[in-house]
Design a protein around this motif. Structure first.
Motif, PDB file in Angstrom:
ATOM      1  N   THR A   1       0.860  -1.595   0.232  1.00 25.86           N
ATOM      2  CA  THR A   1      -0.458   0.207  -0.363  1.00 25.86           C
ATOM      3  C   THR A   1       0.908   1.148  -0.377  1.00 25.86           C
ATOM      4  N   ASN A   2       0.432   1.768  -0.710  1.00 24.68           N
ATOM      5  CA  ASN A   2       1.447   2.994  -0.815  1.00 24.68           C
ATOM      6  C   ASN A   2       1.025   4.378   0.151  1.00 24.68           C
ATOM      7  N   VAL A   3       1.604   5.113   0.958  1.00 23.19           N
ATOM      8  CA  VAL A   3       1.066   5.795   2.232  1.00 23.19           C
ATOM      9  C   VAL A   3       0.102   6.401   1.621  1.00 23.19           C
ATOM     10  N   HIS A   4       1.124   7.542   0.820  1.00 20.56           N
ATOM     11  CA  HIS A   4       1.228   8.624   0.300  1.00 20.56           C
ATOM     12  C   HIS A   4      -0.597   8.798  -0.953  1.00 20.56           C
ATOM     13  N   THR A   5      -0.496   7.404  -1.172  1.00 22.11           N
ATOM     14  CA  THR A   5      -1.179   7.675  -2.466  1.00 22.11           C
ATOM     15  C   THR A   5      -2.653   6.675  -1.654  1.00 22.11           C
ATOM     16  N   GLY A   6      -2.616   5.847  -0.725  1.00 21.42           N
ATOM     17  CA  GLY A   6      -3.026   4.649  -0.507  1.00 21.42           C
ATOM     18  C   GLY A   6      -3.530   3.644  -1.305  1.00 21.42           C
TER      19      GLY A   6
END
Length: 350
Positions: free
Chosen positions: A165-170
């Protein structure tokens, strides 16, 4: 340690049936998945085209491919056994162990473990950046030591899809064979209250379970195999209402970690229904056939804290549950693989 014995399965057909495997995460419960795959490989009547894995499922996936590249199916079985044994050996120095009360009660949980209770409390009050500023992760060292990622990169017979999971974009990031490293596997297994986010090319990632546990859509675009076997370690449904704080948190996590999977299963059911109704061209749209192997009550009855229990006896117990589940599924459903779905999606979607 004794090597995995040769298959005692029924006579293998000339052309095994192709399937894709979808492997959920679940900490130590990933040993259930080990048992399922061990039994499927021992049987020999199925051929794995691709694997999508998250967290512990991602670890199982890269270990399988590494073993396959060395010695085929037997190599994959042996690699899985060696990996989970190494996990148990590494866990011996972990301060989180079963308490004497847990052992006396015959429970595999950590519910009365002082180490677990202290960790559970502190992890709610402080972040891993405070508790582990050096970002030490013995599991990454173990993965680095146990898996030859050159094998993963050059494998063309078995496709891998590892989600994080990309932390910045979700949004979900799916790593494929040539992109998969130990960091990608750790990103897929990065629970944010336990580990610092794993940065890859400057992008921070958390556990893939938040957005895909595991993702199914790569199968639709990257393979031509319509049969997907979901190996489930996190129950979608429960019959009892959680009442304690820990039970509530566990159920919230289960619902969260299954939400994206349920959405994809709903899409599978919708497309299949439109094809059956003649509203979509079956020559253009693939009718996916879903199958499910789950641990049933033997797995769902286990406390969430048991996901941190890496004792060898417990991992072998989970393996045996997985082998039994896979054996029962093969006996009941093998004949339907390649012909029709054996997982009634309507059971959970309607």
């Amino acid at each position: 340690m004794a090597r995995t014995g040769k298959s005692k399965a029924a006579k293998t057909p000339k052309t095994p049936k192709k399937v894709n495997l979808a492997l959920q995460g679940g900490g130590a419960h990933g040993a259930f998945t080990w048992g399922v795959i061990d039994r499927l490989l021992e049987d020999g009547r199925l051929s794995i085209d691709a694997i999508s894995g998250t967290s512990a499922g991602a670890m199982n996936a890269v270990v399988i491919v590494d073993g396959f590249m060395e010695y085929g199916a037997d190599g994959a079985r042996q690699a899985l056994q060696d990996f989970w044994h190494a996990v148990s050996q590494s866990a011996k120095v972990n301060p989180i162990q079963r308490s004497l009360l847990d052992i006396f009660m015959g429970s595999w949980s950590m519910d009365f473990s002082p180490g677990f209770l202290a960790f559970d409390l502190v992890s709610r009050l402080a972040s891993p950046y405070d508790l582990n500023p050096l970002n030490l992760n013995p599991l990454k060292t173990l993965i680095d030591d146990m898996v030859d990622f050159d094998h993963v990169h050059c494998c063309t017979d078995l496709q891998l899809f590892i989600s994080a999971t990309n932390v910045h974009t979700g949004r979900v990031r799916v790593f494929t064979n040539e992109e998969i490293t130990a960091d990608a596997v750790m990103a897929s297994a990065c629970l944010p209250h336990i580990f610092q986010a794993v940065e890859i090319d400057g992008v921070p990632y958390w556990d893939g379970g938040y957005i895909g546990n595991p993702v199914l859509y790569p199968f639709f675009y990257e393979t031509e195999t319509p049969d997907i076997v979901l190996i489930q370690t996190n129950p979608i449904e429960r019959t009892e209402t959680p009442r304690t704080a820990r039970e509530i948190l566990n159920r919230v996590n289960e619902i969260s970690f299954n939400a994206s999977l349920v959405k994809e299963l709903r899409a599978v059911e919708f497309v299949s229904r439109l094809i059956d109704q003649g509203q979509l061209d079956p020559g253009r749209y693939m009718r996916t056939r879903m199958h499910l192997i789950e641990g049933g009550e033997a797995l769902t009855a286990m406390s969430a804290s048991s996901k941190l229990n890496a004792e060898w006896a417990f991992l072998c117990h989970l393996r045996d549950i997985g082998r039994d589940a896979a054996g029962g599924w093969l006996e009941q459903h093998y004949g339907q693989v390649g012909k029709e779905a054996t997982f009634d999606l309507g059971r959970i979607l309607h």
